[in-house]
Write a protein that holds these residues in place. Sequence first.
Motif, PDB file in Angstrom:
ATOM      1  N   LEU A  83      41.015  21.965  81.629  1.00  0.00           N
ATOM      2  CA  LEU A  83      42.240  22.052  80.931  1.00  0.00           C
ATOM      3  C   LEU A  83      42.799  20.433  80.806  1.00  0.00           C
TER       4      LEU A  83
ATOM      5  N   SER B  97      42.955  31.336  76.492  1.00  0.00           N
ATOM      6  CA  SER B  97      42.960  30.257  75.674  1.00  0.00           C
ATOM      7  C   SER B  97      44.526  29.352  75.596  1.00  0.00           C
ATOM      8  N   ARG B  98      44.293  28.220  77.287  1.00  0.00           N
ATOM      9  CA  ARG B  98      45.543  27.707  76.904  1.00  0.00           C
ATOM     10  C   ARG B  98      45.391  26.425  76.053  1.00  0.00           C
ATOM     11  N   SER B  99      45.105  26.659  74.836  1.00  0.00           N
ATOM     12  CA  SER B  99      44.546  24.759  74.217  1.00  0.00           C
ATOM     13  C   SER B  99      45.806  25.240  73.788  1.00  0.00           C
TER      14      SER B  99
ATOM     15  N   ASP C 110      42.459  23.352  76.094  1.00  0.00           N
ATOM     16  CA  ASP C 110      41.070  23.976  77.261  1.00  0.00           C
ATOM     17  C   ASP C 110      39.569  24.100  77.100  1.00  0.00           C
TER      18      ASP C 110
END
Length: 100
Positions: free
Chosen positions: A79, A38-40, A73
């Motif tokens: 995104l 995850s890119r959160s 994300d």
Amino acid sequence: MKRLRRGASGTVYSPPASVDHVAALLTQKPSPPLARKSRSTEPRPLAAYELAGREPCWRCGEPPVKGTHAWDDRGDYQLLSSYAFKCGAGHSWTHSTDGG
């Protein structure tokens, strides 16, 4: 391992695979898919220079005095950049974009 042979037309080819090799390939279990990272991010406070020039409050027209930014994300190619603002009068609003 056998050597590659050159055919009459000059093309290079390898000898056919053995039956055992083909059977081994067909009975292999597929590996599980890799887990996507995850890119959160957690919301981070915005500095004063990041608030300058942002859209004013839609209720009173005052500029934002506080704000946060986070990446959300939501899967492949989703995104989102999410902003949350607050004006001096206490009103709050959000702004999100997918970069498009």
